[in-house]
Design an enzyme around this catalytic site. Structure first.
Site, PDB file in Angstrom:
ATOM      1  N   CYS A   1       0.862  -1.220   0.001  1.00 55.31           N
ATOM      2  CA  CYS A   1      -0.178  -0.079   0.140  1.00 55.31           C
ATOM      3  C   CYS A   1       0.748   1.266  -0.088  1.00 55.31           C
ATOM      4  O   CYS A   1       1.533   1.617  -1.055  1.00 55.31           O
ATOM      5  CB  CYS A   1      -0.933  -0.087   1.195  1.00 55.31           C
ATOM      6  SG  CYS A   1      -2.365   0.988   1.088  1.00 55.31           S
TER       7      CYS A   1
ATOM      8  N   GLU B   1      -1.499  -9.716   2.925  1.00 54.02           N
ATOM      9  CA  GLU B   1      -1.553 -10.101   4.281  1.00 54.02           C
ATOM     10  C   GLU B   1      -2.902 -10.618   4.607  1.00 54.02           C
ATOM     11  O   GLU B   1      -2.974 -11.496   5.536  1.00 54.02           O
ATOM     12  CB  GLU B   1      -0.833  -9.401   5.419  1.00 54.02           C
ATOM     13  CG  GLU B   1      -1.629  -7.756   5.703  1.00 54.02           C
ATOM     14  CD  GLU B   1      -1.469  -6.798   4.752  1.00 54.02           C
ATOM     15  OE1 GLU B   1      -1.689  -5.601   5.207  1.00 54.02           O
ATOM     16  OE2 GLU B   1      -1.011  -6.923   3.759  1.00 54.02           O
TER      17      GLU B   1
ATOM     18  N   HIS C   1      -3.307  -5.323  -0.060  1.00 58.32           N
ATOM     19  CA  HIS C   1      -3.113  -5.727   1.241  1.00 58.32           C
ATOM     20  C   HIS C   1      -2.993  -7.461   1.050  1.00 58.32           C
ATOM     21  O   HIS C   1      -4.133  -8.070   1.430  1.00 58.32           O
ATOM     22  CB  HIS C   1      -3.748  -5.222   2.287  1.00 58.32           C
ATOM     23  CG  HIS C   1      -3.566  -4.062   2.759  1.00 58.32           C
ATOM     24  ND1 HIS C   1      -2.579  -3.609   3.499  1.00 58.32           N
ATOM     25  CD2 HIS C   1      -4.175  -2.818   2.168  1.00 58.32           C
ATOM     26  CE1 HIS C   1      -2.836  -2.298   3.965  1.00 58.32           C
ATOM     27  NE2 HIS C   1      -3.664  -1.713   2.755  1.00 58.32           N
TER      28      HIS C   1
END
Length: 620
Positions: A417, A546, A544
């Site tokens: 990001c 993750e 993102h």
């Protein structure tokens, strides 16, 4: 529908979220379908506008919901996809009730906390619990509900039994009342309360103390809720006489008292629950062994293997985490978990070096020279560098210096990001010699605005106005590192949370200078992934990754970072998929797609196989 309510007492931070997730894992391993709900008593509508220092990271769901980080635990442990409705807040409940009142749904009645707020809470739970979250048809079998905060932990005065209410007690009251009513509403055999409490040890005497848990259960009963199962947190395993005492004074059978002592990693928690027959206690309360669907014995071979594998890892891999919120690790919880998933898959012991980005800046050398020296020592000693997301201009220059160091010294770099935007700005300044290069977030009058505010964003309202949720990224280059890590998929779905983007009018200039934009959205004007082809591993992602990483299914970009940092990238890429498909999710190749001549190497790596699709997107 069966319900398991998880509450906490004595102190916060005992691990209710991990306990609730682990209960879900054990029940799922018994063959039951499980969903989860998190109740947060704060007045915010969602977690989107809360500071990471205040409440940890904001977890983003596929539908764009900005929710409590515990929902991330649920998704990772149970491998499910939740929605924004799975996170209940006081703000959402009151908003729903007020909207009904404005429509006249209450037919002129006086709207009160009881019954209108409490009824709305119960209706919300019943409605959301019926939604499937595992990709299958039909409602789940069990809904695990976690009530945030601590309850039943009043401070009792020596001269009487009255308690002092704190802010947490006050804001939780409507939910406690609603859940008490709800247990009666669903009836016996459909509701099980698991209370997580603390059994501390005083260093002076070295004895496990049960009094805090006794008081907590006493307060819980006073609020109309009686625990069926006690989950006792402690540093060491509970002594048998302590269990006997807890059973006697808390009115809970010894077989229903579970000890969750400290372990080497949280993947052991479901195994602790299984070994102590916690599933049998819960299934008995829920009368599931008498129902039509008879649960099997828990099958947790994969969890056992993973937990033991983690404990045996010896070879370290050092990752420098360069961020603004390094003082609270929960601010980057999903990033840490994604790094952990990848490091275990690559058989490396993860060592995270926290580097406050402010300490890398030149001003820090003058004001706090020791911190400055320490930060640079950690950065230069790392095997890989990760710059996660963030907002605001504090520490930005330090992040830019970290990206520059990684680029110039061929150190593996992953920017997420803001971390990707930082890499773009640094490249513009250092390589393209654009001294005025910046983001309009940090300098609205920048002469070379590399990163700009997205036109559809709102500058007046902060909550839920970003580009949120799952979006499709289309790979532009055959054989780029990112595509190969994703199994040579032509497109991937990942979750987003941003309101600034790379300036599309400058993309051609960047590409002529050597920075490749290998991933774009469906329009071709929104940049999603950057790469430096000549670099060992230099990747930035606007999304993102993750948020979709799982213990047994690590995020490919994190897998690539750990592989590059541990000298295993080439073997990983050489085993990557040789699938040359150009079929996108809509069956067509967008006209804007640019194919870079990057060589592709051979078959799909076993770590990626079974998780990512054969070129049509992501399977989770």
């Amino acid at each position: 529908m069966k319900y398991v309510l998880v509450t906490g007492g004595v102190v916060s931070g005992l691990g209710k979220g991990v306990t609730a997730s682990s209960i879900g894992v054990v029940l799922k391993s018994c063959g039951l379908r499980v969903t989860t709900i998190k109740i947060d008593p704060y007045l915010n509508t969602d977690a989107g506008t809360m500071s990471p220092f205040e409440h940890g990271e904001v977890f983003v769901l596929d539908d764009g919901g900005e929710v409590d980080l515990d929902l991330g635990n649920y998704e990772r442990f149970l491998d499910i996809k939740l929605t924004r409705d799975n996170n209940i807040t006081t703000g959402k409940i009151y908003q729903a009730v007020i909207n009904k009142e404005r429509r006249g749904d209450y037919l002129g009645k006086t709207v009160q906390v009881v019954p209108h707020i409490t009824d709305e809470i119960q209706d919300w739970i019943e409605r959301v619990a019926m939604n499937p979250v595992d990709g299958k048809e039909g409602p789940p079998d069990v809904c695990v509900i976690e009530l945030g905060g601590t309850i039943g932990d009043k401070i009792f005065l020596p001269h009487n039994d009255s308690g002092i209410l704190d802010a947490g007690d006050i804001e939780s009251m409507p939910f406690i009342e609603a859940l008490g009513q709800f247990s009666y509403r669903v009836g016996p055999g459909n509701f099980c309360l698991v209370h997580v409490s603390l059994v501390p040890v005083l260093n002076v005497v070295g004895e496990q103390k049960t009094k805090p848990t006794q008081h907590s259960v006493r307060g819980l009963r006073g609020l109309g809720l009686a625990p069926d199962v006690l989950a006792c947190r402690s540093t060491e395993p509970l002594e048998e006489h302590v269990k006997v005492k807890l059973s006697q004074f808390c009115h809970v059978p010894i077989s229903n008292i579970v000890n969750l002592h400290d372990v080497t990693n949280i993947w052991h928690i479901p195994l602790l629950l299984r070994d102590q027959k916690a599933h049998e206690a819960i299934l008995k309360v829920l009368e599931l062994q008498y129902a039509g669907k008879v649960p099997r014995e828990p099958k947790l071979a994969e969890w056992t293997e993973r937990a033991n594998k983690f404990d045996k890892l010896k070879t370290p891999v050092n990752i420098a985490m360069v961020g603004k919120y390094t003082g609270l690790s929960d601010s980057y919880l999903s990033v840490l978990k994604a790094l952990l998933h990848a490091s275990v898959a690559m058989e490396r012991k993860l060592v995270v070096d926290w580097v406050p980005s402010c300490d890398l800046e030149d001003s820090s050398a003058r004001e706090t020279p020791e911190a400055h020296k320490k930060a640079w020592k950690l950065l230069k000693g790392a095997d890989g560098i990760l710059v996660p997301g963030g907002f605001g201009d504090r520490g930005v220059q330090g992040k830019i210096l970290a990206a520059k160091y990684a680029r110039e010294n061929n150190v593996p770099y992953l920017g997420i990001c803001l971390g990707m935007q930082i890499a773009v700005i640094e490249f513009a300044r250092s390589v393209m010699k654009l001294r005025g290069a910046n983001s309009t977030e940090f300098d609205p009058t920048a002469t070379s605005p590399c990163v700009i505010f997205m036109p559809e964003g709102s500058k007046t309202h902060m909550g839920a106005t970003m580009r949120l949720g799952s979006r499709t990224t289309y790979f532009q280059a055959n054989g780029c590192k990112s595509a190969r890590l994703y199994g040579n998929a032509t497109s991937v779905d990942e979750r987003h949370r941003h309101r600034y983007e790379v300036n599309p009018d400058m993309v051609q200039d960047f590409e002529r200078a050597g920075l490749q934009f290998v991933g774009k959205d469906e329009s071709g004007r929104r940049m999603e992934i950057i790469e430096l082809p000549s670099h060992k591993f230099f990747i930035g992602a606007q999304f993102h990754p993750e948020f979709k990483s799982r213990p047994g299914k690590p995020s490919p970009l994190f897998l690539g970072l750990i592989a590059a940092a541990s000298g295993q990238l080439e073997p990983l890429l050489q085993r990557s998929c040789n699938n040359q498909t150009k079929t996108y999710m809509n069956g067509k190749v967008p006209k804007h797609r640019k194919l870079y001549p990057v060589p592709v190497k051979s078959p799909l790596n076993s770590l990626v196989n079974g998780y990512y699709s054969n070129g049509t997107g992501i399977h989770t």
